[in-house]
Structures are given as structure tokens and as C-alpha cells.
Design an enzyme around this catalytic site. Structure first.
Site, PDB file in Angstrom:
ATOM      1  N   ASP A 188       0.818  -1.032  -0.076  1.00 47.49           N
ATOM      2  CA  ASP A 188       0.355   0.088   0.437  1.00 47.49           C
ATOM      3  C   ASP A 188       0.940   0.760  -0.053  1.00 47.49           C
ATOM      4  O   ASP A 188       1.554   1.901   0.855  1.00 47.49           O
ATOM      5  CB  ASP A 188      -1.184   0.044   1.089  1.00 47.49           C
ATOM      6  CG  ASP A 188      -1.797   0.643   1.662  1.00 47.49           C
ATOM      7  OD1 ASP A 188      -1.551   1.827   0.302  1.00 47.49           O
ATOM      8  OD2 ASP A 188      -2.781   0.767   1.788  1.00 47.49           O
ATOM      9  N   HIS A 193       0.717   7.531   3.952  1.00 52.04           N
ATOM     10  CA  HIS A 193       1.036   7.255   5.503  1.00 52.04           C
ATOM     11  C   HIS A 193       2.914   6.924   6.096  1.00 52.04           C
ATOM     12  O   HIS A 193       2.771   7.048   5.913  1.00 52.04           O
ATOM     13  CB  HIS A 193       0.769   5.794   5.028  1.00 52.04           C
ATOM     14  CG  HIS A 193      -0.629   5.548   4.886  1.00 52.04           C
ATOM     15  ND1 HIS A 193      -1.901   5.279   5.666  1.00 52.04           N
ATOM     16  CD2 HIS A 193      -0.901   4.994   3.576  1.00 52.04           C
ATOM     17  CE1 HIS A 193      -2.561   5.363   5.429  1.00 52.04           C
ATOM     18  NE2 HIS A 193      -2.481   4.880   4.296  1.00 52.04           N
ATOM     19  N   ILE A 208      -0.301   8.893   8.615  1.00 53.58           N
ATOM     20  CA  ILE A 208      -1.216   8.623   9.608  1.00 53.58           C
ATOM     21  C   ILE A 208      -1.170   7.019   9.034  1.00 53.58           C
ATOM     22  O   ILE A 208      -0.799   6.627   7.779  1.00 53.58           O
ATOM     23  CB  ILE A 208      -2.748   9.048   9.773  1.00 53.58           C
ATOM     24  CG1 ILE A 208      -2.887   8.230   7.865  1.00 53.58           C
ATOM     25  CG2 ILE A 208      -3.061   9.514  10.045  1.00 53.58           C
ATOM     26  CD1 ILE A 208      -4.406   8.058   7.822  1.00 53.58           C
ATOM     27  N   GLY A 211      -5.129   1.826   7.502  1.00 53.04           N
ATOM     28  CA  GLY A 211      -6.311   1.237   8.551  1.00 53.04           C
ATOM     29  C   GLY A 211      -6.156   0.135   8.460  1.00 53.04           C
ATOM     30  O   GLY A 211      -6.797  -0.583   9.658  1.00 53.04           O
TER      31      GLY A 211
END
Length: 285
Positions: A188, A193, A208, A211
Site C-alpha cells: 500500500d 502514510h 497516519i 487502517g
């Protein structure tokens, strides 16, 4: 309108061959924080190739996550700004245990498009099968901010009644400062991120955590705590991403046992238990 619901739903599915090996599985597990303590027999089943068990959530990154969320956003009928995209929820259904090495065909399509008013929700479904039959099905719910309001179907509500009583188990898991950088090596590559400038454009102070990294950490905690470490008992795992996690924070994972399932709620300790994962259910045998 950047999202043409009818065109997106009518688009031909995209299929491709994927493969993975033990190194991919080990890297994924390390990206979730496995291997602490490094010599713990319960952790070695995630990190040592001679006794490797595959956590079912590996299905979200197998074959480098292809066809992934970012590639799916270029399907017919969909043209969106990546900075407006948020992963809203995830449902993984296991048809049988995932082998430590394998190859399979992944078929992806947009299964639903919902109008939430201020956002559109795309349900991106990926079915994966090998020579022996179906392996898993992934449904990713993707929120695209600012793309709703065309009068379409609002879709179902993912909200569940809160679990009753005190949790049976509560564990805390620390998110390393470099965890998002390690996890993204499993496929990903969303700059949200890793790139501070991109994160600011998306409305965050700093990058961040993925998820799906929180999702995997949570599933591992359930397997290790209430399923006796047996990854083959997991039948499905559904969650709603209720908030963000920043690298360096601590996850508080609360678990309630129900018949054939574990209900889970996850929060960020340092932010007054701000919700992170909600409506989370791990179904098991």
C-alpha cells in the site's frame, strides 16, 4: 461528476495473477508488530519460516495488494482525487486457510456505489481463487469526500448495537514510529502514510497509519488472546474505520466473546480513548 455510478457498476471485472511466498508473509507480520519478544514461541509462528502460520488479514496485501484500492480508483466511471479518499471499512471472508506460499487469480470489481450526501462510498470487491477453488473475498468500503449528493442509494448502515457489559479481555499494543513505513512495503504505497506534505494536503498534521495495519494488529490480538493462536479458526473479519491512528500511539483493544464471534472495539489511548475501529466482528469456528 467524477463518479458515474452506472458506468462503474457495469464495468468489466479486472482479473490478474497474484503470488506470494513466505518472505511476503513474514514481512506483513513484521509490519503488524509481530516478533516481540523475538524468541517468544507464540511470535515465532508469525516470523520463522519453518513454523509459519498465515494471519488471515494477509489476504488484504497478498500479491502486493493487487488489484488494490488505488488501482481500482482508475476503473471506468471513477475519477477521483486521492487526497479525498478514505478507507471507511473492510470485510474479509475466508473460504479456507491461506497457504504460506501460493499463486491465485484475483478478480476485482466495484460491487456497489452509495450516495452519503457529502461523500460517495465505493464497495470494491476482490475474489481470489487458486487451482483448488475460492480462497477469500475482500470488500473494501472507500469514502470519497465531496463526491456525494447525486440522489443515489444511501446503502446500508454499518453501525451495530454496542457490546453489553465489560469486555472479557483488554490488551494494549504500541504502534512503532516507523510502523507505517514498514507496513507499506507490503504493497500500500499511498503517500498519506509516509509523506508529511501529502498528509497535510489531506487534512492531517502528519502521516497516519494504514487502517488495514490497525485491522491486522487487531485480528492478531484476537487470535492470540481468545482463539488460542489458531489462525485457521477465523471465518471472517469486519470493521468500520472510525478514526485515525498516528505512529507512536498505543492501541487499546477491548474484546467481548459472543457465540461464534468476538466483538472488538479499538481506541487510541493517548487521545482519551478516541475510537479507531468500531463495529468490529471476528467470526470464528
Amino acid at each position: 461528476m467524477p463518479i458515474d455510478a452506472a458506468k462503474a457498476l457495469a464495468a468489466e471485472p479486472r482479473s490478474g495473477e497474484i503470488s506470494w511466498n513466505r518472505k511476503d508473509v513474514q514481512l506483513y507480520h513484521l509490519g503488524l508488530g509481530a516478533g516481540v519478544p523475538a524468541t517468544d514461541p507464540d511470535e515465532l509462528r508469525y516470523t520463522l519460516e519453518s513454523r509459519l502460520h498465515v494471519l488471515p488479514s494477509f489476504a488484504t496485501v497478498a500479491g502486493n495488494g493487487s488489484p488494490g484500492v488505488i488501482s481500482s480508483l482508475s476503473m471506468p466511471g471513477v475519477e477521483v482525487d486521492l487526497a479525498r479518499v478514505l478507507h471507511g471499512g473492510q470485510t474479509l471472508t475466508l473460504h479456507r486457510p491461506i497457504p504460506a506460499e501460493g499463486s491465485a487469480t484475483a478478480t476485482g470489481r466495484i460491487a456497489a456505489v452509495y450516495d452519503k450526501g457529502k461523500a460517495a462510498v465505493l464497495v470494491m470487491r476482490t475474489d481470489v481463487a487458486d487451482a483448488d477453488g475460492p480462497l477469500w473475498t475482500n470488500d473494501a468500503q472507500i469514502y470519497v469526500r465531496g463526491e456525494g449528493g447525486w440522489g443515489g442509494d444511501r446503502g446500508p448502515s454499518p453501525r451495530l448495537e454496542p457490546p453489553r457489559g465489560e469486555p472479557e479481555r483488554t490488551v494494549e499494543r504500541t504502534v512503532r514510529e516507523d510502523q507505517a513505513l514498514l507496513y507499506r512495503l507490503s504493497g500500500d504505497w499511498n503517500p498519506l502514510h509516509a509523506d508529511p506534505e501529502f498528509a497535510k494536503l489531506a487534512g492531517f498534521d502528519r502521516p497516519i497509519l494504514h487502517g488495514l495495519c490497525t485491522y491486522g494488529m487487531t485480528l492478531k490480538s484476537v487470535v492470540d488472546t481468545l482463539l488460542a493462536g489458531d489462525v485457521t479458526r477465523v471465518r471472517s473479519c469486519t470493521t468500520r474505520f472510525a478514526g485515525v491512528v498516528y505512529p507512536g500511539e498505543t492501541l487499546r483493544i477491548r474484546m467481548w466473546r459472543e457465540e461464534g464471534a468476538v466483538r472488538v472495539a479499538v481506541s487510541a489511548v493517548e487521545r482519551d480513548d478516541a475510537p479507531v475501529l468500531a463495529d468490529t466482528v471476528v467470526a470464528h469456528s
